[in-house]
Write a protein that holds these residues in place. Sequence first.
Motif, PDB file in Angstrom:
ATOM      1  N   GLU A  27      -2.400  -0.906   0.867  1.00 57.95           N
ATOM      2  CA  GLU A  27      -2.410   0.485   1.336  1.00 57.95           C
ATOM      3  C   GLU A  27      -1.029   1.115   1.210  1.00 57.95           C
ATOM      4  OE1 GLU A  27      -4.299   0.368   5.214  1.00 57.95           O
ATOM      5  OE2 GLU A  27      -6.297   0.335   4.290  1.00 57.95           O
ATOM      6  N   LYS A  28       0.023   0.335   1.451  1.00 58.55           N
ATOM      7  CA  LYS A  28       1.386   0.844   1.295  1.00 58.55           C
ATOM      8  C   LYS A  28       1.668   1.154  -0.182  1.00 58.55           C
ATOM      9  CE  LYS A  28       6.198  -0.430   2.135  1.00 58.55           C
ATOM     10  NZ  LYS A  28       6.879  -1.236   1.145  1.00 58.55           N
ATOM     11  N   ASP A  29       1.250   0.248  -1.075  1.00 57.75           N
ATOM     12  CA  ASP A  29       1.499   0.434  -2.512  1.00 57.75           C
ATOM     13  C   ASP A  29       0.709   1.584  -3.113  1.00 57.75           C
ATOM     14  OD1 ASP A  29       3.249  -1.693  -2.473  1.00 57.75           O
ATOM     15  OD2 ASP A  29       1.909  -3.097  -3.506  1.00 57.75           O
ATOM     16  N   THR A  30      -0.510   1.818  -2.606  1.00 56.05           N
ATOM     17  CA  THR A  30      -1.383   2.821  -3.227  1.00 56.05           C
ATOM     18  C   THR A  30      -1.429   4.137  -2.474  1.00 56.05           C
ATOM     19  OG1 THR A  30      -3.354   2.087  -2.013  1.00 56.05           O
ATOM     20  CG2 THR A  30      -2.917   1.019  -4.161  1.00 56.05           C
ATOM     21  N   GLY A  31      -1.112   4.117  -1.200  1.00 53.54           N
ATOM     22  CA  GLY A  31      -1.289   5.319  -0.390  1.00 53.54           C
ATOM     23  C   GLY A  31      -2.755   5.561  -0.079  1.00 53.54           C
ATOM     24  N   GLY A  32      -3.613   4.624  -0.498  1.00 48.29           N
ATOM     25  CA  GLY A  32      -5.050   4.744  -0.264  1.00 48.29           C
ATOM     26  C   GLY A  32      -5.478   3.885   0.901  1.00 48.29           C
ATOM     27  N   LYS A  33      -6.773   3.907   1.178  1.00 48.18           N
ATOM     28  CA  LYS A  33      -7.343   3.153   2.282  1.00 48.18           C
ATOM     29  C   LYS A  33      -8.271   2.090   1.718  1.00 48.18           C
ATOM     30  CE  LYS A  33      -8.279   2.944   6.817  1.00 48.18           C
ATOM     31  NZ  LYS A  33      -7.756   1.649   7.158  1.00 48.18           N
ATOM     32  N   ALA A 122     -11.462  12.183 -11.127  1.00 44.37           N
ATOM     33  CA  ALA A 122     -10.516  11.294 -11.806  1.00 44.37           C
ATOM     34  C   ALA A 122      -9.555  10.672 -10.799  1.00 44.37           C
ATOM     35  CB  ALA A 122      -9.746  12.054 -12.884  1.00 44.37           C
ATOM     36  N   LYS A 123      -9.087  11.476  -9.832  1.00 45.63           N
ATOM     37  CA  LYS A 123      -8.158  10.952  -8.822  1.00 45.63           C
ATOM     38  C   LYS A 123      -8.847   9.919  -7.940  1.00 45.63           C
ATOM     39  CE  LYS A 123      -4.871  12.082  -5.168  1.00 45.63           C
ATOM     40  NZ  LYS A 123      -4.653  10.678  -5.018  1.00 45.63           N
ATOM     41  N   ALA A 124     -10.043  10.218  -7.463  1.00 47.31           N
ATOM     42  CA  ALA A 124     -10.759   9.288  -6.582  1.00 47.31           C
ATOM     43  C   ALA A 124     -11.068   7.974  -7.299  1.00 47.31           C
ATOM     44  CB  ALA A 124     -12.050   9.937  -6.079  1.00 47.31           C
ATOM     45  N   ILE A 125     -11.494   8.057  -8.547  1.00 48.59           N
ATOM     46  CA  ILE A 125     -11.817   6.843  -9.307  1.00 48.59           C
ATOM     47  C   ILE A 125     -10.545   6.050  -9.604  1.00 48.59           C
ATOM     48  CG2 ILE A 125     -12.633   6.022 -11.564  1.00 48.59           C
ATOM     49  CD1 ILE A 125     -14.811   8.260 -11.338  1.00 48.59           C
ATOM     50  N   THR A 126      -9.480   6.744 -10.001  1.00 47.69           N
ATOM     51  CA  THR A 126      -8.207   6.068 -10.272  1.00 47.69           C
ATOM     52  C   THR A 126      -7.703   5.356  -9.020  1.00 47.69           C
ATOM     53  OG1 THR A 126      -7.653   7.668 -11.993  1.00 47.69           O
ATOM     54  CG2 THR A 126      -5.828   6.391 -11.081  1.00 47.69           C
ATOM     55  N   ASP A 127      -7.761   6.017  -7.878  1.00 45.45           N
ATOM     56  CA  ASP A 127      -7.313   5.408  -6.622  1.00 45.45           C
ATOM     57  C   ASP A 127      -8.151   4.176  -6.267  1.00 45.45           C
ATOM     58  OD1 ASP A 127      -5.352   7.346  -6.460  1.00 45.45           O
ATOM     59  OD2 ASP A 127      -6.349   8.501  -4.875  1.00 45.45           O
ATOM     60  N   ALA A 128      -9.470   4.270  -6.442  1.00 51.14           N
ATOM     61  CA  ALA A 128     -10.355   3.140  -6.136  1.00 51.14           C
ATOM     62  C   ALA A 128     -10.062   1.957  -7.057  1.00 51.14           C
ATOM     63  CB  ALA A 128     -11.815   3.573  -6.262  1.00 51.14           C
ATOM     64  N   ILE A 129      -9.798   2.244  -8.331  1.00 51.10           N
ATOM     65  CA  ILE A 129      -9.483   1.173  -9.285  1.00 51.10           C
ATOM     66  C   ILE A 129      -8.132   0.543  -8.948  1.00 51.10           C
ATOM     67  CG2 ILE A 129      -8.941   0.682 -11.715  1.00 51.10           C
ATOM     68  CD1 ILE A 129     -11.168   2.788 -12.407  1.00 51.10           C
ATOM     69  N   ILE A 131      -6.769   0.207  -6.015  1.00 51.32           N
ATOM     70  CA  ILE A 131      -6.988  -0.659  -4.851  1.00 51.32           C
ATOM     71  C   ILE A 131      -7.685  -1.947  -5.292  1.00 51.32           C
ATOM     72  CG2 ILE A 131      -8.321  -0.874  -2.696  1.00 51.32           C
ATOM     73  CD1 ILE A 131      -7.540   2.126  -2.192  1.00 51.32           C
ATOM     74  N   ASP A 132      -8.667  -1.844  -6.192  1.00 52.84           N
ATOM     75  CA  ASP A 132      -9.378  -3.028  -6.671  1.00 52.84           C
ATOM     76  C   ASP A 132      -8.443  -3.949  -7.457  1.00 52.84           C
ATOM     77  OD1 ASP A 132     -12.017  -4.392  -6.815  1.00 52.84           O
ATOM     78  OD2 ASP A 132     -11.679  -4.171  -8.964  1.00 52.84           O
ATOM     79  N   VAL A 133      -7.622  -3.378  -8.319  1.00 56.54           N
ATOM     80  CA  VAL A 133      -6.688  -4.175  -9.128  1.00 56.54           C
ATOM     81  C   VAL A 133      -5.734  -4.948  -8.211  1.00 56.54           C
ATOM     82  CG1 VAL A 133      -4.695  -3.991 -10.694  1.00 56.54           C
ATOM     83  CG2 VAL A 133      -6.806  -2.782 -11.234  1.00 56.54           C
ATOM     84  N   LEU A 134      -5.191  -4.292  -7.209  1.00 58.00           N
ATOM     85  CA  LEU A 134      -4.265  -4.971  -6.294  1.00 58.00           C
ATOM     86  C   LEU A 134      -4.999  -5.994  -5.423  1.00 58.00           C
ATOM     87  CD1 LEU A 134      -1.870  -2.043  -5.303  1.00 58.00           C
ATOM     88  CD2 LEU A 134      -1.434  -3.938  -6.873  1.00 58.00           C
ATOM     89  N   SER A 135      -6.244  -5.718  -5.073  1.00 62.44           N
ATOM     90  CA  SER A 135      -7.048  -6.696  -4.325  1.00 62.44           C
ATOM     91  C   SER A 135      -7.301  -7.934  -5.173  1.00 62.44           C
ATOM     92  CB  SER A 135      -8.387  -6.081  -3.891  1.00 62.44           C
ATOM     93  OG  SER A 135      -8.184  -4.992  -3.035  1.00 62.44           O
ATOM     94  N   MET A 136      -7.661  -7.738  -6.430  1.00 63.62           N
ATOM     95  CA  MET A 136      -7.900  -8.878  -7.335  1.00 63.62           C
ATOM     96  C   MET A 136      -6.637  -9.714  -7.491  1.00 63.62           C
ATOM     97  SD  MET A 136     -11.034  -9.222  -8.496  1.00 63.62           S
ATOM     98  CE  MET A 136     -10.953 -10.024 -10.104  1.00 63.62           C
TER      99      MET A 136
END
Length: 146
Positions: A27-33, A122-129, A131-136
């Motif tokens: 969350e710190k790296d992406t600014g996302g949830k 595009a922003k929502a999909i990019t943010d979700a990806i 988060i997924d990349v960092l989770s993986m």
Amino acid sequence: VKAALPGAQTFTAMHKELTDAQVASIEKDTGGKVSAKDHHSYPGFSTVNGTRTQIGAVTLVKAVGKEIVVIYENKDGSPLIKEIKAEGMPAGFLSQFAGKGHDNDLLLGVDIKANGAKEDEAKAITDAIRIDVLSMQALYGKAHAH
């Protein structure tokens, strides 16, 4: 999932839980949830001459009411995006993710462009990806120096 990794003969559903520290870091790296600590991936395996090898993995991500299929390949111990599939999204947008991994910022407007997609989608999909990349990487990638 089978169509995403046609060379795979078997698949395993993997469910791992992100730690609180991993969630905080992502969350710190992406600014996302991070929407859920429970992460699901589907590694695909191929057996050649009796040796079972993982050839990739697939995750399913949801954003803007769409299911996004993220196909990973393993590169030097880290998951890299091989391909992204999302119904109704322009190929010019989705193709930009290929070859990217946790070492890439994956920021819309910087290294990812909307390329025919609506800016908000595009922003929502990019943010979700992202988060997924960092989770993986947190769950399956091996440590390495930057």
